[in-house]
Design a protein around this motif. Structure first.
Motif, PDB file in Angstrom:
ATOM      1  N   ILE A 105       8.291  14.063  22.100  1.00  0.00           N
ATOM      2  CA  ILE A 105       8.254  15.294  21.312  1.00  0.00           C
ATOM      3  C   ILE A 105       8.644  14.938  19.885  1.00  0.00           C
ATOM      4  N   ALA A 106       7.734  15.177  18.949  1.00  0.00           N
ATOM      5  CA  ALA A 106       7.961  14.782  17.558  1.00  0.00           C
ATOM      6  C   ALA A 106       7.787  15.967  16.630  1.00  0.00           C
ATOM      7  N   SER A 107       8.583  15.983  15.571  1.00  0.00           N
ATOM      8  CA  SER A 107       8.457  16.986  14.518  1.00  0.00           C
ATOM      9  C   SER A 107       8.233  16.270  13.197  1.00  0.00           C
ATOM     10  N   GLY A 108       7.122  16.572  12.511  1.00  0.00           N
ATOM     11  CA  GLY A 108       6.852  15.999  11.204  1.00  0.00           C
ATOM     12  C   GLY A 108       6.793  14.485  11.215  1.00  0.00           C
ATOM     13  N   THR A 109       7.508  13.845  10.266  1.00  0.00           N
ATOM     14  CA  THR A 109       7.509  12.387  10.192  1.00  0.00           C
ATOM     15  C   THR A 109       8.282  11.758  11.338  1.00  0.00           C
TER      16      THR A 109
ATOM     17  N   GLU B 151       0.850  -1.194   0.000  1.00  0.00           N
ATOM     18  CA  GLU B 151       0.000   0.000   0.000  1.00  0.00           C
ATOM     19  C   GLU B 151       0.880   1.236   0.000  1.00  0.00           C
ATOM     20  N   THR B 152       0.493   2.239  -0.746  1.00  0.00           N
ATOM     21  CA  THR B 152       1.159   3.533  -0.709  1.00  0.00           C
ATOM     22  C   THR B 152       0.112   4.619  -0.902  1.00  0.00           C
ATOM     23  N   ARG B 153       0.163   5.648  -0.083  1.00  0.00           N
ATOM     24  CA  ARG B 153      -0.801   6.740  -0.193  1.00  0.00           C
ATOM     25  C   ARG B 153      -0.144   8.047   0.242  1.00  0.00           C
ATOM     26  N   THR B 154      -0.695   9.135  -0.241  1.00  0.00           N
ATOM     27  CA  THR B 154      -0.187  10.454   0.093  1.00  0.00           C
ATOM     28  C   THR B 154      -0.895  10.962   1.341  1.00  0.00           C
ATOM     29  N   ALA B 155      -0.113  11.320   2.368  1.00  0.00           N
ATOM     30  CA  ALA B 155      -0.689  11.878   3.589  1.00  0.00           C
ATOM     31  C   ALA B 155      -0.983  13.362   3.385  1.00  0.00           C
ATOM     32  N   ILE B 156       0.024  14.093   2.982  1.00  0.00           N
ATOM     33  CA  ILE B 156      -0.083  15.478   2.524  1.00  0.00           C
ATOM     34  C   ILE B 156       0.927  15.620   1.395  1.00  0.00           C
ATOM     35  N   ARG B 157       0.941  16.750   0.764  1.00  0.00           N
ATOM     36  CA  ARG B 157       1.906  16.968  -0.313  1.00  0.00           C
ATOM     37  C   ARG B 157       3.328  16.777   0.227  1.00  0.00           C
ATOM     38  N   GLY B 158       4.078  15.876  -0.413  1.00  0.00           N
ATOM     39  CA  GLY B 158       5.461  15.637  -0.024  1.00  0.00           C
ATOM     40  C   GLY B 158       5.648  14.623   1.074  1.00  0.00           C
ATOM     41  N   VAL B 159       4.574  14.012   1.564  1.00  0.00           N
ATOM     42  CA  VAL B 159       4.679  12.980   2.602  1.00  0.00           C
ATOM     43  C   VAL B 159       3.861  11.767   2.176  1.00  0.00           C
ATOM     44  N   ALA B 160       4.515  10.603   2.117  1.00  0.00           N
ATOM     45  CA  ALA B 160       3.840   9.360   1.743  1.00  0.00           C
ATOM     46  C   ALA B 160       3.872   8.374   2.899  1.00  0.00           C
ATOM     47  N   ILE B 161       2.817   7.578   2.989  1.00  0.00           N
ATOM     48  CA  ILE B 161       2.766   6.467   3.933  1.00  0.00           C
ATOM     49  C   ILE B 161       2.827   5.187   3.121  1.00  0.00           C
TER      50      ILE B 161
END
Length: 386
Positions: A252-256, A152-162
């Protein structure tokens, strides 16, 4: 190693760092010597060496800083040794690397810095490093690498894929660790990614991948990956994970960077956790908090989990037109500002186990903020930034 030898290694390394262009020059010299002395090692590396040179220096700096933390650094080196099995590295290659590194340091430092005492200290350090990696590699009977098929591959937001993959055989990794990944479109260009899910015996592994502008590999991962693609995955590495103590957790997390913390939260749920967990999930824009709905859903079902969304800007970039999701009743609303400043505005978090994951700038600034309110740096955990 004794304290004097460690001090000599650190002081000489700092001298190299202080030189203008020192890290890059040292890495170039090292690889030139290694490829000249052992031409077969060139096959282990990509044609473009820029990222590899940066990675080498990051790893050396990480080890040098922790030479006196014996248990932690030996475990890290053992993990690296197991991971390097994917290259087909032999004991002879480790010897060649050590000799080339010593020669590079000597050429770089010159007679004034590279004294007999410094030479001896570095030879001892590299002997310890090589032995730890070789012993772990030789003792490992698992696969040198895993083959994984994209399911499976999908776009989370522009420039980020899961991307979700099915491993050819189960991998025993600790939630919070990271692995090296190679895709077919970029042979010999390994990148480090953290699984966003804990192992559950199914062999399914999930990655959250951000496209890096000008990057060699991440654009291919994000925009060219299709179901059925085969990726190669190395052995797990890293010191992050659920602590064995019973302390409350501050994450504490930033982005991915949310991926390894998300994996730990899912594992805590599986274990029936009761300790308090606070996750500050940050990004440059509100839309960067792409996994927020899923995290909110987890927090609604598990009262011990608190999710605090943070964005540096209050608005989204022009290209993101979706409406920002509303926070569920009772959940903290999104806050605006630097995540380190927001975290410390809640208190000093004394007594918590603290993990920080994200880009180098966010990690360093957040650690600075935590130290400023009295947090012992030894209680703040993060892995090398690759």
């Amino acid at each position: 190693m004794d304290s004097q030898a460690i001090s000599l290694v650190r002081s000489s390394f700092k001298s190299i760092v202080a030189e203008e262009g020192g890290p890059e020059r040292l890495a170039r010299t090292f690889y030139s010597l290694l490829f000249a002395r052992s031409p077969e090692t060139r096959e282990f590396f990509p044609a473009a060496m820029d990222v590899q040179r940066d990675r080498l220096f990051t790893a050396i700096a990480y080890v040098v800083e922790r030479l006196d933390e014996t248990d932690e650094i030996l475990e890290y080196l053992a993990q690296l040794g197991r991971d390097h099995r994917k290259y087909g590295v032999t004991d002879e290659h480790y010897q060649a690397v050590g000799n080339s590194m010593i020669e590079a340091f000597e050429l770089f430092g010159g007679a004034e810095m590279w004294t007999d005492e410094v030479d001896s200290a570095w030879r001892n350090a590299l002997a310890v490093i090589s032995a730890a990696m070789m012993d772990a590699a030789n003792a490992e009977d698992g696969p040198p690498a895993w083959s994984a098929t994209v399911i499976e591959t999908r776009t989370a937001i522009r420039g980020v894929a899961i991307v979700r993959l099915q491993l050819d055989q189960p991998m025993d990794y600790r939630p919070g660790q990271y692995v090296s990944v190679q895709v077919g479109a970029r042979p010999r260009m390994w990148r480090y990614l953290s699984p966003a899910n804990p192992p559950d015996g199914s062999g399914i592994i999930e990655f959250h991948i951000r496209q890096v502008t000008g990057g060699w590999v991440s654009p291919a991962m994000v925009t060219q990956t299709t179901v059925g693609d085969i990726w190669v995955i190395g052995s797990p590495i890293g010191g992050l994970g659920i602590p064995e103590n019973t302390k409350d957790l501050l994450m504490i997390a930033s982005g991915t960077g949310v991926a390894p913390l998300r994996a730990q939260i899912l594992e805590l749920i599986r274990r029936g956790n009761t300790r308090k967990v606070h996750l500050f999930y940050s990004g440059a824009h509100p839309c960067d908090l792409y996994d927020l709905p899923h995290l909110w859903a987890l927090a609604e079902r598990h009262p011990w989990l608190t999710i605090v969304p943070v964005s540096e800007d209050d608005t989204n970039p022009w290209w993101h037109t979706e409406t920002e999701p509303l926070s569920p009743i009772g959940m903290p609303k999104r806050m605006t500002g630097k995540v380190g400043k927001v975290v410390t505005s809640f208190g000093n978090w004394a007594g918590c186990d603290i993990q920080v994951v994200g880009n180098e700038s966010v990690v360093n600034s957040t650690k600075f903020r935590l130290r400023a309110v009295g947090i012992d740096a030894a209680t703040v955990r993060s892995d090398p930034t690759y």
